[in-house]
Design an enzyme around this catalytic site. Structure first.
Site, PDB file in Angstrom:
ATOM      1  N   ARG A 147       0.772  -1.265   0.033  1.00  0.00           N
ATOM      2  CA  ARG A 147      -0.078  -0.088  -0.075  1.00  0.00           C
ATOM      3  C   ARG A 147       0.814   1.224  -0.118  1.00  0.00           C
ATOM      4  NH1 ARG A 147      -2.920  -3.530  -0.944  1.00  0.00           N
ATOM      5  NH2 ARG A 147      -5.234  -4.010   0.062  1.00  0.00           N
ATOM      6  N   SER A 221     -11.385  -1.431   2.172  1.00  0.00           N
ATOM      7  CA  SER A 221     -10.674  -1.580   3.519  1.00  0.00           C
ATOM      8  C   SER A 221     -10.388  -0.095   4.016  1.00  0.00           C
ATOM      9  CB  SER A 221      -9.289  -2.266   3.383  1.00  0.00           C
ATOM     10  OG  SER A 221      -9.590  -3.479   2.905  1.00  0.00           O
ATOM     11  N   GLU A 310      -6.328   3.862   5.651  1.00  0.00           N
ATOM     12  CA  GLU A 310      -5.916   3.611   4.219  1.00  0.00           C
ATOM     13  C   GLU A 310      -6.484   4.803   3.212  1.00  0.00           C
ATOM     14  OE1 GLU A 310      -6.225  -0.163   2.065  1.00  0.00           O
ATOM     15  OE2 GLU A 310      -7.306   0.927   0.691  1.00  0.00           O
TER      16      GLU A 310
HETATM   17  C1  LIG Z   1     -15.507  -1.399  -2.319  1.00  0.00           C
HETATM   18  C2  LIG Z   1     -14.001  -1.031  -2.380  1.00  0.00           C
HETATM   19  C3  LIG Z   1     -13.014  -2.099  -2.509  1.00  0.00           C
HETATM   20  C4  LIG Z   1     -11.728  -2.006  -2.446  1.00  0.00           C
HETATM   21  N1  LIG Z   1     -10.769  -2.955  -2.676  1.00  0.00           N
HETATM   22  C5  LIG Z   1      -9.494  -2.653  -2.736  1.00  0.00           C
HETATM   23  C6  LIG Z   1      -8.443  -3.827  -2.714  1.00  0.00           C
HETATM   24  O1  LIG Z   1      -8.789  -4.952  -2.751  1.00  0.00           O
HETATM   25  N2  LIG Z   1      -7.267  -3.476  -2.770  1.00  0.00           N
HETATM   26  C7  LIG Z   1      -6.780  -2.136  -3.047  1.00  0.00           C
HETATM   27  O2  LIG Z   1      -5.813  -1.807  -2.827  1.00  0.00           O
HETATM   28  N3  LIG Z   1      -7.692  -1.102  -2.925  1.00  0.00           N
HETATM   29  C8  LIG Z   1      -9.022  -1.461  -2.567  1.00  0.00           C
HETATM   30  N4  LIG Z   1      -9.994  -0.403  -2.647  1.00  0.00           N
HETATM   31  C9  LIG Z   1      -9.521   1.174  -2.720  1.00  0.00           C
HETATM   32  C10 LIG Z   1      -9.364   1.684  -4.137  1.00  0.00           C
HETATM   33  O3  LIG Z   1     -10.343   0.932  -4.941  1.00  0.00           O
HETATM   34  C11 LIG Z   1      -8.054   1.914  -4.743  1.00  0.00           C
HETATM   35  O4  LIG Z   1      -7.281   2.648  -3.947  1.00  0.00           O
HETATM   36  C12 LIG Z   1      -7.927   2.523  -6.051  1.00  0.00           C
HETATM   37  O5  LIG Z   1      -6.609   2.378  -6.782  1.00  0.00           O
HETATM   38  C13 LIG Z   1      -8.706   3.848  -6.168  1.00  0.00           C
HETATM   39  O6  LIG Z   1      -8.734   4.442  -7.450  1.00  0.00           O
HETATM   40  P1  LIG Z   1      -9.446   5.832  -7.703  1.00  0.00           P
HETATM   41  O7  LIG Z   1      -9.375   6.157  -9.086  1.00  0.00           O
HETATM   42  O8  LIG Z   1     -10.747   5.786  -7.273  1.00  0.00           O
HETATM   43  O9  LIG Z   1      -8.365   6.552  -6.744  1.00  0.00           O
HETATM   44  P2  LIG Z   1      -8.746   7.990  -5.952  1.00  0.00           P
HETATM   45  O10 LIG Z   1      -9.475   7.638  -4.863  1.00  0.00           O
HETATM   46  O11 LIG Z   1      -9.320   8.963  -7.018  1.00  0.00           O
HETATM   47  O12 LIG Z   1      -7.288   8.502  -5.728  1.00  0.00           O
HETATM   48  C14 LIG Z   1      -6.544   7.539  -4.736  1.00  0.00           C
HETATM   49  C15 LIG Z   1      -5.380   8.355  -4.722  1.00  0.00           C
HETATM   50  O13 LIG Z   1      -4.480   8.358  -5.709  1.00  0.00           O
HETATM   51  C16 LIG Z   1      -4.124   9.729  -6.186  1.00  0.00           C
HETATM   52  N5  LIG Z   1      -4.363   9.914  -7.641  1.00  0.00           N
HETATM   53  C17 LIG Z   1      -5.324   9.439  -8.324  1.00  0.00           C
HETATM   54  N6  LIG Z   1      -5.196   9.439  -9.617  1.00  0.00           N
HETATM   55  C18 LIG Z   1      -3.800   9.841  -9.765  1.00  0.00           C
HETATM   56  C19 LIG Z   1      -3.147  10.281 -11.058  1.00  0.00           C
HETATM   57  N7  LIG Z   1      -3.714  10.150 -12.092  1.00  0.00           N
HETATM   58  N8  LIG Z   1      -1.847  10.780 -10.699  1.00  0.00           N
HETATM   59  C20 LIG Z   1      -1.480  10.826  -9.385  1.00  0.00           C
HETATM   60  N9  LIG Z   1      -2.055  10.553  -8.572  1.00  0.00           N
HETATM   61  C21 LIG Z   1      -3.500  10.051  -8.534  1.00  0.00           C
HETATM   62  C22 LIG Z   1      -4.761  10.384  -5.278  1.00  0.00           C
HETATM   63  O14 LIG Z   1      -4.439  11.697  -5.135  1.00  0.00           O
HETATM   64  C23 LIG Z   1      -5.209   9.794  -4.049  1.00  0.00           C
HETATM   65  O15 LIG Z   1      -4.282   9.920  -3.247  1.00  0.00           O
HETATM   66  C24 LIG Z   1     -11.362  -0.486  -2.609  1.00  0.00           C
HETATM   67  C25 LIG Z   1     -12.298   0.657  -2.695  1.00  0.00           C
HETATM   68  C26 LIG Z   1     -13.476   0.277  -2.412  1.00  0.00           C
HETATM   69  C27 LIG Z   1     -14.599   1.353  -2.249  1.00  0.00           C
END
Ligand SMILES: Cc1cc2nc3c(=O)[nH]c(=O)nc-3n(C[C@H](O)[C@H](O)[C@H](O)COP(=O)(O)OP(=O)(O)OC[C@H]3O[C@@H](n4cnc5c(N)ncnc54)[C@H](O)[C@@H]3O)c2cc1C
Length: 319
Positions: A147, A221, A310
């Site tokens: 992570r 999580s 997280e």
């Molecule tokens: C139901 C559910 C289940 C999940 N299961 C898992 C799992 O099994 N494993 C796991 O690891 N995670 C899990 N997650 C967390 C999530 O899916 C991941 O963290 C995912 O990568 C988030 O993607 P996002 O585009 O929504 O990121 P965001 O929430 O939009 O951003 C997350 C972070 O990344 C940064 N960021 C986003 N885009 C960029 C970019 N283009 N350049 C630089 N920085 C950027 C943001 O500033 C922020 O710090 C889960 C979430 C949910 C809601």
């Protein structure tokens, strides 16, 4: 999470030119900024954000020979997994069903069922908000671990991820599978190691345990798994605390502190997966802060481990 305030500006990035314009805009106005993908792992505070959210909407997947793929950051992560397993490649099948974008995947080095995205990343294409230049970061420069990467630690908020270069392996999934995944396959009489079938199995397990973002507000999580040093592993066994190597089963800690299914200020500790907090009726970030404090305190008092959050909070750690 369905909490948080309003952002003054939101800038959508569809092309590489857009990111240069966004960079000039925030620099001229001297604005704080925050990079966002789908927001699955991020929420805002009640005060809102006085700067600009820079939203990744860049699309496109390019297949390069020998299992290499260049994938734009705005692509949905799970669509990319489907694209890959359909073509008979393995390496990301255990990451099926994770919400969010490809551009966010390297940020916390997404992981599930024994796989981490770092295992298939070759390099990351970025725009550097410190220098105003495009750059390719090789995998070794990203400092990936559980992570963790430079994108959510030392260089948080510096690099906007435009695309990610992956290397996948053609053919069946090799090696030992994660316990709970193997158990599911055995119970359902599945002996195939076809990546598409494994991805489907992972989606089914996830559907039975994790809230669907479109139905229940959560960020997956909420707490990270706790890691202990090698010399503390024997102690975990003596105390009867389940673990996978040095990784403590932190959901178990929360459950065994008696918190599973309980409600804290409108946030429920999921009764299916105790690491997950579901927003049932809360409307504010301050409710979340109070809930997290109580849950963390209960675990600390019972087991002596401190929990770490997280998800990311807009404006708190990135200016
Ligand atoms: C139901 C559910 C289940 C999940 N299961 C898992 C799992 O099994 N494993 C796991 O690891 N995670 C899990 N997650 C967390 C999530 O899916 C991941 O963290 C995912 O990568 C988030 O993607 P996002 O585009 O929504 O990121 P965001 O929430 O939009 O951003 C997350 C972070 O990344 C940064 N960021 C986003 N885009 C960029 C970019 N283009 N350049 C630089 N920085 C950027 C943001 O500033 C922020 O710090 C889960 C979430 C949910 C809601």
């Amino acid at each position: 999470m369905q909490i948080g305030g309003i952002s003054k500006y939101v800038i959508e990035i569809h092309t590489k030119d857009d990111i240069v314009k966004a960079f000039n805009f925030v620099r001229e106005k001297n604005l704080p900024f925050y990079f966002l993908g789908a927001g699955a792992n991020t929420f805002g505070t009640d005060e809102g954000f006085s700067g600009a959210i820079i939203l990744n909407k860049i699309l496109g997947i390019t297949e390069i020979p020998d299992g290499e793929f260049n994938v734009s950051g705005g692509e949905k992560w799970d669509d990319f997994v489907s694209f890959i397993v359909e073509r008979g490649y393995s390496g990301v099948e255990c990451l099926a069903g994770i919400p969010g974008t490809v551009g966010a995947a390297p940020v916390q080095n997404i992981g599930a069922y024994g796989q981490e995205v770092k295992d298939t990343i070759l390099s990351v294409e970025v725009f550097d908000f410190k220098t105003g230049k495009f750059k390719t970061l090789e995998k070794a420069e990203c400092d990936f671990s559980y992570r963790h990467s430079i994108f959510n630690s030392n260089e948080r908020g510096r690099y906007f991820i435009l695309s990610v270069n992956f290397k996948l392996k053609k053919g069946e999934v090799e090696g030992e599978l994660y316990n709970s995944l193997q158990r599911y396959l055995d119970e359902n009489g599945i002996s195939s190691r076809d990546p598409k079938i494994i991805a489907e199995a992972v989606r089914k397990i996830r559907d039975s345990k994790l809230p669907k973002p479109e139905e229940e507000a959560s960020s997956g999580s909420f707490f990270k798994n706790v890691y202990v040093s090698e010399d503390k592993v024997a102690e975990l066994d003596e105390r009867g605390i389940p673990h996978h190597g040095t990784k403590v089963n932190t959901g178990w800690l929360i459950e065994n502190a008696g918190l599973k299914g309980k409600d804290f200020y409108g946030f429920k500790v999921s009764d299916k997966a105790a690491l997950v907090l579901i927003n049932e009726s809360a409307t504010s970030y301050s409710d979340l802060e109070k809930a997290v404090e109580e849950i963390s305190k209960a675990v600390e008092e019972k087991f002596g481990f401190s929990l770490e959050q997280e998800p990311n909070v807009i404006g708190l750690e990135q200016k």
